[in-house]
Design an enzyme around this catalytic site. Structure first.
Site, short mmCIF file in Angstrom:
data_model
loop_
_atom_site.label_atom_id
_atom_site.label_comp_id
_atom_site.label_asym_id
_atom_site.label_seq_id
_atom_site.Cartn_x
_atom_site.Cartn_y
_atom_site.Cartn_z
N HIS A 62 0.82 -1.21 0.00
CA HIS A 62 0.00 0.00 0.00
C HIS A 62 0.86 1.26 0.00
CE1 HIS A 62 -2.10 3.16 2.44
NE2 HIS A 62 -3.01 2.96 1.52
N GLU A 93 2.10 1.81 -3.42
CA GLU A 93 1.03 2.37 -4.25
C GLU A 93 1.00 3.91 -4.11
OE1 GLU A 93 -2.93 3.92 -3.32
OE2 GLU A 93 -3.15 1.81 -2.74
N GLU A 113 -4.31 8.07 7.36
CA GLU A 113 -5.22 7.13 6.70
C GLU A 113 -5.54 5.97 7.65
OE1 GLU A 113 -3.75 5.64 2.97
OE2 GLU A 113 -5.63 4.63 2.48
#
Lengths: 430, 427
Positions: free
Chosen positions: A68, A71, A143
């Protein structure tokens, strides 16, 4: 060579080509749409934590949350943010990381060729620096904090964590605030070079495109770049027992209404792509029959105030792992999980009539047709099943082929006491 | 662009919008009931869609009604209530598979319309009211929904911002209704409210898909006509309040992440000349990942995962939202307020204006590829009396200049800063 896959009932044609570098390309032309959606996916997700890096002999285990993190970082280049490149082309871009995949996507109604090139080029041209890696840690920490405050996410993930002993599916996709601190620029390059080789990736473009011209553009773009020979990716996963890790767990959160989930750990070992697809469809049809609003179990649970409108269920089967999760908000979490678990056990002694099974088949066909209106659904799900060795457009013939006998057989082997976990989120003062 | 192909006709008790399109494998039918947003009746309006979807006189319980929908190839019916400025709209949406894609050709569209009609106009009754068992259960469910709004912190922070910012204005009313109303809502009273709504609300019916217009018209005349209704639009125009003092509200709760939500007034609504400039303004300020909010709060200072803005078209509001560490409140707030100042000072380029126009046009075109998205665009236009073809909409967006955006930015006024933070407040 371009292959044409025709799906007559749906009136769709998919153009397929495997390029010299191994990249698999799929194109679906829908000239009646204004929009084009492109998604570039690598068969690499949060569960791929332990592997032999390309060109090395020994296995490494990388920090949790790295797929992640990678990404996020692919969007940042030495001189710019890739979002701006898409902005200049009137497009919107995004990306997501799942347990088994990382995908980069755009949608646009103009400059489609340039957008496709931008998508390919930014994913295939990484730039990681110590400074930008450090900067990202603050953003991703927020996040993670955002998800930590969401009771729905916590209950979903908590259920998976209860089911699995050591398989990395139990690790939060984004990692933890602590684990991401360990990520370095070099780790990112190691993962990138191992998993972002074109032979491990799929490109799907659907929408307002002319397939031949688009295929030529993609082919030329890929031919202009140099890649090492396709690596054999050596990934490893811990042995995971069939039994769940924890039969029952609960946490407290500042919620007004409790959440209760029942998870069934699915055994996916040795299932081919088509078998996974068939099992997913059967499982969902059976659950639909008993637990959707027309179902006897739903009616009982709803009338007794054990569930409300938020009650839902899903079956997800993938490479390496699988689960079915049922649940939602409830005022009586203990009663609810007890009763749902009993119901799952009762399934073995039930069977679905021909008439009812036909109704569930029709419902499933309708759901699929509705989903087919969405370019995103087609491209995402086609890629998903293709990566597993199946074909999304087989959904209709597979549904047509199913009979009540298949459901009976499925039910005989499905629910086992040792494969069930319960997970609850309870209010703090309860 | 096929928006111009919309066929609008005034019918007995409803307005019919037919949109032939070959984009979909399904046919979408949406019925929208509109009425002025008022405190009185708001809880009834929240409750009604749930009660209506449970049973009809022909299908007297959830299971039989749902089974009927399932037999029609899983025809999906859903409904929701929403605010459009200071009006309340209940939408019922149905999606039916187009028979052309099925192996056995059955008239499922007609059957689905019939079922839709029964849900709306022939709900299950007992005596002079709805079925008491259904009403009581749905009251419980609604109560749970009302109390658990607090569990979704982003929505909760939005609700609290509106409570404070629009205090005393109809816009602050909660679409989920109010817990204290529930006790007095009997099956009979709810049925009275329903009869009033089903007769007097403004009804618009949209049908979109690969369809035969005259066949659809025959069906909708049969299933949506309201003989008792004049279908008058009693639109309640939203007021734009002048701001005297900026409010700042900090509320501690048990959260890890703080939610910083800021409300502005734009004094600009759908149909106004400045509305196009507002769209570009919002795009540059916080509407896209290329915007000032995203670039500064997230990319430059790493304070947030999300920092964005959106505008409300019928009331004239602009809302900023961001999730931050409680300790970063002052810094994040001042960065956001600075971005607004930069907008007012014209601190952005012509190039940004042009790029944002293309993004807004792209967004609009993408929205119109989606059946429900297209219906929303058309309905917005319809209820604000600003109907125009898509080509005109896009032309107007492309005409916006930097000066227009700066002028728009200077109309925007800060109203309320709301911060939902942890108990420690970052101390």
């Amino acid at each position: 060579m371009v292959e044409e896959l025709k799906y007559q009932q749906l009136n769709e044609t998919v153009y397929k080509e495997t390029l010299d570098n191994g990249l698999q390309v799929f194109l679906l032309s829908k000239p009646e749409m204004a929009k084009t959606f492109g998604i570039f996916t690598t068969n690499y997700g949060s569960i791929d934590q332990t592997f032999t890096p390309i060109g090395k002999d020994e296995q490494v285990t990388v920090p949790e949350g790295i797929a992640h993190f990678l990404e996020h970082k692919l969007f940042e280049k030495e001189d710019r943010d890739v979002f701006q490149d898409f902005t200049k082309l009137g497009a919107s871009a995004n990306a997501f990381t799942s347990f088994t995949k990382t995908a980069y996507l755009f949608s646009a109604t103009s400059h489609v060729e340039k957008n496709v090139k931008t998508l390919l080029d930014f994913v295939q041209d990484p730039y990681f620096s110590e400074e930008s890696v450090e900067k990202e840690k603050g953003i991703i920490a927020q996040e993670i904090n955002m998800y930590d405050d969401q009771p729905d996410w916590r209950s979903f993930f908590g259920t998976i964590q209860s089911m699995y002993h050591q398989h990395p599916v139990k690790v939060d996709i984004a990692g933890t605030v602590d684990s991401i601190q360990k990520i370095t620029k070099d780790d990112l390059y190691t993962c990138y070079e191992t998993f972002y080789h074109p032979s491990n990736m799929t490109l799907f473009v659907a929408g307002n495109i002319e397939p031949e011209a688009m295929m030529t553009l993609i082919r030329e773009n890929q031919q202009s770049k140099e890649f090492p020979d396709a690596p054999v990716i050596n990934r490893s996963y811990p042995d995971e027992p069939i039994e769940v890790a924890e039969k029952s767990q609960s946490i407290k959160m500042p919620v007004t209404t409790a959440k209760a989930m029942v998870g069934v750990k699915e055994n996916v070992k040795d299932l081919s792509g088509q078998e996974l697809l068939r099992a997913e469809l059967l499982s969902e049809m059976i659950l639909d029959f008993y637990f959707s609003r027309s179902g006897a179990f739903y009616e009982e649970l709803y009338k007794n105030d054990l569930i409300d409108d938020s009650f839902s269920f899903e079956t997800e089967l993938d490479r390496q792992f699988g689960f079915t999760i049922l649940g939602g908000d409830t005022r009586k979490p203990d009663e609810m999980t007890k009763r749902v678990k009993e119901m799952l056990h009762e399934l073995k002694d039930t069977s679905i009539s021909e008439e009812d099974f036909t109704r569930m088949k029709r419902k499933k066909i309708g759901q699929f047709m509705r989903a087919m209106n969405s370019l995103e659904f087609i491209a995402n799900q086609f890629t998903h099943y293709h990566t597993l060795g199946g074909d999304l457009f087989d959904v209709l013939p597979v549904i047509e082929s199913l009979s009540p006998k298949d459901a009976d057989e499925y039910l005989q082997h499905w629910i086992k006491e040792e494969a069930i976990s319960i997970f609850q989120v309870k209010p703090q003062d309860a | 662009m096929k928006v111009s192909k919309e066929k609008l006709s005034t019918k007995q008790g409803y307005r019919l919008h037919i949109l032939p399109s070959d984009k979909y494998k399904t046919i979408t039918i949406v019925a929208k009931f509109k009425s002025p947003l008022k405190r009185e009746g708001i809880t009834e309006r929240a409750l009604l869609p749930h009660v209506l979807q449970k049973a009809t006189n022909e299908y007297p319980n959830v299971r039989s009604l749902q089974s009927a929908f399932e037999n029609l190839y899983g025809t999906a019916l859903s409904s929701d209530g929403s605010k459009k400025g200071e009006n309340h709209v209940i939408s019922f949406r149905m999606e039916v598979v187009n028979e052309a894609y099925l192996n056995d050709q059955e008239p499922i569209l007609e059957e689905a319309m019939k079922l839709f009609h029964q849900v709306l106009f022939n709900p299950k009754t007992e005596g002079n009211g709805f079925d008491p068992e259904i009403v009581n259960r749905e009251k419980q469910t609604l109560e749970q929904k009302i109390t658990s709004i607090k569990d979704d912190k982003m929505s909760y922070a939005n609700v609290r911002l509106m409570d404070n910012m629009c205090e005393g204005e109809p816009y602050s009313l909660h679409v989920h209704g109010y817990q204290e109303d529930l006790a007095s809502i009997t099956p009979e009273k709810l049925y009275q409210y329903y009869q009033n709504m089903i007769t007097n609300d403004l009804l618009d019916v949209y049908v979109i898909g690969d369809i035969d217009e005259s066949q659809i018209e025959t069906m909708t005349d049969q299933y949506f006509s309201r003989s008792q209704s004049t279908n008058v639009d009693n639109d309640q125009k939203a007021e734009s309040k002048e701001i005297t003092d900026v409010k700042e509200i900090v509320e501690p709760e048990e959260v890890n992440q703080g939610k910083l939500h800021i409300g502005y007034r734009t004094y600009t609504k759908f149909g106004d000349d400045d509305y196009y400039a507002l769209q570009i303004f919002n795009g540059i300020f916080g509407g896209f990942p290329s915007s000032k909010l995203f670039m500064n709060v997230r990319e430059k200072h790493s304070l947030a995962y999300y920092a964005a803005s959106r505008f409300e078209s019928h009331k004239g509001l602009l809302l900023v939202f961001s999730g931050i560490d409680p300790k970063d409140y002052d810094q994040a707030k001042s960065i956001i307020l600075d971005q607004m100042e930069a907008m007012k000072n014209g601190d952005f380029t012509e190039e940004q204006v042009n790029e944002t126009k293309e993004q807004v046009v792209n967004q609009l075109q993408e929205t119109m590829d989606n059946a429900n998205g297209l219906i929303e665009v058309l309905y917005h236009q319809m209820i604000s009396g600003a109907e125009m073809p898509a080509s005109q909409l896009m032309e107007n967006i492309r005409k916006v200049t930097k000066e227009d955006v700066v002028r728009m930015a200077n109309k925007v006024k800060l109203d309320t800063i709301y911060f939902l933070t942890s108990q420690e407040g970052g101390e």
